[in-house]
Design a protein around this motif. Structure first.
Motif, PDB file in Angstrom:
ATOM      1  N   LEU A  14     -11.968  -4.953   7.910  1.00 19.92           N
ATOM      2  CA  LEU A  14     -10.728  -5.456   7.369  1.00 19.92           C
ATOM      3  C   LEU A  14      -9.906  -4.350   6.706  1.00 19.92           C
ATOM      4  CD1 LEU A  14     -11.979  -8.771   5.464  1.00 19.92           C
ATOM      5  CD2 LEU A  14     -10.392  -8.668   7.394  1.00 19.92           C
ATOM      6  N   ILE A  15     -10.318  -3.641   6.015  1.00 23.52           N
ATOM      7  CA  ILE A  15      -9.689  -2.539   5.257  1.00 23.52           C
ATOM      8  C   ILE A  15      -9.073  -1.503   6.478  1.00 23.52           C
ATOM      9  CG2 ILE A  15     -10.104  -0.374   4.021  1.00 23.52           C
ATOM     10  CD1 ILE A  15     -12.142  -2.000   2.397  1.00 23.52           C
ATOM     11  N   GLU A  16      -9.812  -1.295   7.615  1.00 17.95           N
ATOM     12  CA  GLU A  16      -9.482  -0.438   8.466  1.00 17.95           C
ATOM     13  C   GLU A  16      -8.246  -1.231   9.455  1.00 17.95           C
ATOM     14  OE1 GLU A  16     -10.913   1.441  12.800  1.00 17.95           O
ATOM     15  OE2 GLU A  16     -12.576   0.646  11.302  1.00 17.95           O
ATOM     16  N   GLU A  17      -8.306  -2.418   9.582  1.00 19.46           N
ATOM     17  CA  GLU A  17      -7.295  -3.447  10.503  1.00 19.46           C
ATOM     18  C   GLU A  17      -6.061  -3.366   9.441  1.00 19.46           C
ATOM     19  OE1 GLU A  17      -7.338  -4.514  13.328  1.00 19.46           O
ATOM     20  OE2 GLU A  17      -9.353  -3.802  14.074  1.00 19.46           O
ATOM     21  N   LEU A  18      -6.186  -3.452   8.280  1.00 18.77           N
ATOM     22  CA  LEU A  18      -5.057  -3.796   7.320  1.00 18.77           C
ATOM     23  C   LEU A  18      -4.343  -2.102   7.368  1.00 18.77           C
ATOM     24  CD1 LEU A  18      -6.636  -5.827   4.524  1.00 18.77           C
ATOM     25  CD2 LEU A  18      -4.582  -6.467   5.933  1.00 18.77           C
ATOM     26  N   ARG A  19      -5.021  -1.300   7.284  1.00 15.05           N
ATOM     27  CA  ARG A  19      -4.218   0.067   7.230  1.00 15.05           C
ATOM     28  C   ARG A  19      -3.697   0.292   8.319  1.00 15.05           C
ATOM     29  NH1 ARG A  19      -8.657   2.921   3.070  1.00 15.05           N
ATOM     30  NH2 ARG A  19      -7.385   2.167   1.264  1.00 15.05           N
ATOM     31  N   GLU A  20      -4.285   0.100   9.647  1.00 10.42           N
ATOM     32  CA  GLU A  20      -3.741   0.319  10.996  1.00 10.42           C
ATOM     33  C   GLU A  20      -2.444  -0.509  10.978  1.00 10.42           C
ATOM     34  OE1 GLU A  20      -6.673  -0.170  14.112  1.00 10.42           O
ATOM     35  OE2 GLU A  20      -7.737   1.124  13.514  1.00 10.42           O
ATOM     36  N   ARG A  33       6.232   3.649   2.255  1.00 11.56           N
ATOM     37  CA  ARG A  33       4.932   4.222   2.416  1.00 11.56           C
ATOM     38  C   ARG A  33       3.972   3.309   2.984  1.00 11.56           C
ATOM     39  NH1 ARG A  33       4.118   7.971  -2.665  1.00 11.56           N
ATOM     40  NH2 ARG A  33       3.089   5.901  -3.032  1.00 11.56           N
ATOM     41  N   ALA A  34       3.019   3.778   3.903  1.00 17.46           N
ATOM     42  CA  ALA A  34       1.957   2.613   4.407  1.00 17.46           C
ATOM     43  C   ALA A  34       1.155   2.078   3.324  1.00 17.46           C
ATOM     44  CB  ALA A  34       0.965   3.416   5.343  1.00 17.46           C
ATOM     45  N   GLU A  35       0.972   2.822   2.229  1.00 13.86           N
ATOM     46  CA  GLU A  35       0.098   2.326   1.052  1.00 13.86           C
ATOM     47  C   GLU A  35       0.907   1.211   0.191  1.00 13.86           C
ATOM     48  OE1 GLU A  35       1.428   6.479  -0.135  1.00 13.86           O
ATOM     49  OE2 GLU A  35       0.679   5.515   1.556  1.00 13.86           O
ATOM     50  N   GLU A  36       2.424   1.175   0.348  1.00 10.60           N
ATOM     51  CA  GLU A  36       2.815   0.336  -0.495  1.00 10.60           C
ATOM     52  C   GLU A  36       3.299  -0.970   0.199  1.00 10.60           C
ATOM     53  OE1 GLU A  36       6.434   3.112  -0.847  1.00 10.60           O
ATOM     54  OE2 GLU A  36       5.818   3.642  -2.722  1.00 10.60           O
ATOM     55  N   THR A  37       2.886  -1.088   1.364  1.00  8.99           N
ATOM     56  CA  THR A  37       3.129  -2.368   2.171  1.00  8.99           C
ATOM     57  C   THR A  37       2.021  -3.315   1.750  1.00  8.99           C
ATOM     58  OG1 THR A  37       1.550  -1.677   3.921  1.00  8.99           O
ATOM     59  CG2 THR A  37       3.963  -1.211   4.277  1.00  8.99           C
ATOM     60  N   LEU A  38       2.450  -4.600   1.966  1.00 10.04           N
ATOM     61  CA  LEU A  38       1.429  -5.510   1.426  1.00 10.04           C
ATOM     62  C   LEU A  38       0.041  -5.461   2.189  1.00 10.04           C
ATOM     63  CD1 LEU A  38       0.831  -8.484   0.188  1.00 10.04           C
ATOM     64  CD2 LEU A  38       1.551  -9.406   2.393  1.00 10.04           C
ATOM     65  N   GLU A  39      -0.041  -4.936   3.467  1.00 13.07           N
ATOM     66  CA  GLU A  39      -1.348  -4.840   3.934  1.00 13.07           C
ATOM     67  C   GLU A  39      -1.738  -3.433   3.522  1.00 13.07           C
ATOM     68  OE1 GLU A  39       1.428  -6.661   7.204  1.00 13.07           O
ATOM     69  OE2 GLU A  39       1.396  -5.208   5.386  1.00 13.07           O
ATOM     70  N   ASN A  74      -4.751  -2.241 -11.392  1.00 18.47           N
ATOM     71  CA  ASN A  74      -3.729  -1.204 -12.111  1.00 18.47           C
ATOM     72  C   ASN A  74      -3.924   0.365 -11.532  1.00 18.47           C
ATOM     73  OD1 ASN A  74      -2.378  -3.044 -13.709  1.00 18.47           O
ATOM     74  ND2 ASN A  74      -3.835  -3.233 -15.185  1.00 18.47           N
ATOM     75  N   THR A  75      -4.710   0.737 -10.678  1.00 17.45           N
ATOM     76  CA  THR A  75      -4.921   1.772 -10.360  1.00 17.45           C
ATOM     77  C   THR A  75      -3.929   2.158  -9.404  1.00 17.45           C
ATOM     78  OG1 THR A  75      -6.338   1.296  -8.496  1.00 17.45           O
ATOM     79  CG2 THR A  75      -7.400   1.844 -10.507  1.00 17.45           C
ATOM     80  N   PRO A  76      -3.498   3.486  -9.354  1.00 17.35           N
ATOM     81  CA  PRO A  76      -2.298   4.005  -8.643  1.00 17.35           C
ATOM     82  C   PRO A  76      -2.621   3.853  -7.058  1.00 17.35           C
ATOM     83  CG  PRO A  76      -2.864   5.736 -10.249  1.00 17.35           C
ATOM     84  CD  PRO A  76      -3.931   4.614 -10.264  1.00 17.35           C
ATOM     85  N   LEU A  77      -1.730   3.548  -6.393  1.00 13.12           N
ATOM     86  CA  LEU A  77      -2.013   3.469  -4.654  1.00 13.12           C
ATOM     87  C   LEU A  77      -2.509   4.740  -4.252  1.00 13.12           C
ATOM     88  CD1 LEU A  77       0.866   1.150  -3.911  1.00 13.12           C
ATOM     89  CD2 LEU A  77      -1.409   0.625  -3.803  1.00 13.12           C
ATOM     90  N   LYS A  78      -3.454   4.830  -3.389  1.00 12.01           N
ATOM     91  CA  LYS A  78      -4.001   5.945  -2.661  1.00 12.01           C
ATOM     92  C   LYS A  78      -3.309   6.275  -1.384  1.00 12.01           C
ATOM     93  CE  LYS A  78      -8.338   4.894  -4.688  1.00 12.01           C
ATOM     94  NZ  LYS A  78      -9.896   4.568  -4.241  1.00 12.01           N
ATOM     95  N   PRO A  79      -2.906   7.351  -1.023  1.00 13.85           N
ATOM     96  CA  PRO A  79      -1.948   7.365   0.100  1.00 13.85           C
ATOM     97  C   PRO A  79      -3.210   7.603   1.424  1.00 13.85           C
ATOM     98  CG  PRO A  79      -1.992   9.329  -1.069  1.00 13.85           C
ATOM     99  CD  PRO A  79      -2.606   8.512  -2.016  1.00 13.85           C
ATOM    100  N   PHE A  80      -2.762   6.998   2.435  1.00 10.75           N
ATOM    101  CA  PHE A  80      -3.701   7.067   3.602  1.00 10.75           C
ATOM    102  C   PHE A  80      -2.732   7.400   4.851  1.00 10.75           C
ATOM    103  CE2 PHE A  80      -2.615   2.714   3.136  1.00 10.75           C
ATOM    104  CZ  PHE A  80      -2.245   2.324   4.563  1.00 10.75           C
ATOM    105  N   GLY A  81      -3.273   7.589   5.812  1.00 10.24           N
ATOM    106  CA  GLY A  81      -2.749   7.885   7.138  1.00 10.24           C
ATOM    107  C   GLY A  81      -2.184   9.309   7.539  1.00 10.24           C
ATOM    108  N   ARG A  82      -1.370   9.236   8.373  1.00  9.04           N
ATOM    109  CA  ARG A  82      -0.736  10.482   8.770  1.00  9.04           C
ATOM    110  C   ARG A  82       0.375  11.035   7.847  1.00  9.04           C
ATOM    111  NH1 ARG A  82      -1.276   7.049  12.924  1.00  9.04           N
ATOM    112  NH2 ARG A  82       0.803   6.626  12.951  1.00  9.04           N
TER     113      ARG A  82
END
Length: 95
Positions: A14-20, A33-39, A74-82
């Motif tokens: 699920l995590i992988e699909e949401l990040r993709e 940024r990708a990490e800021e989207t709902l997904e 409440n943790t900061p969003l972690k960047p992912f992706g390219r």
């Protein structure tokens, strides 16, 4: 006639699909940024909850505190992706 239910996704799947999905829509979102989207946020929340549940299942002390922290999100969003617009220049050796 009994209907069989389809197999469910694992949390990791699920995590992988949401990040993709987040990475696919980012080009249309003008600077988000990708990490800021709902997904992207959903993927991180699932990841944090899975981590908390694993720790609780493993006998971690104060399980209610672990659950509370995971639910607060409440943790900061972690960047992912390219990475975007990353330029790496090779240094010329000095002779």
């Amino acid at each position: 006639m009994a209907h069989s239910t389809p197999p469910r996704y694992s949390a990791a799947e699920l995590i992988e699909e949401l990040r993709e999905a987040a990475e696919e829509i980012v080009p249309e979102l003008n600077g988000i940024r990708a990490e800021e989207t709902l997904e992207g946020e959903a993927a991180q929340m699932i990841e944090e909850m899975v981590d908390a549940l694993k720790r609780i299942a493993g006998g971690a002390p104060r399980p209610q505190d672990l659950a509370r922290v995971a639910l607060e999100a409440n943790t900061p969003l972690k960047p992912f992706g390219r990475p975007k617009n990353t330029v790496v220049k090779m240094q010329k050796p000095r002779c």
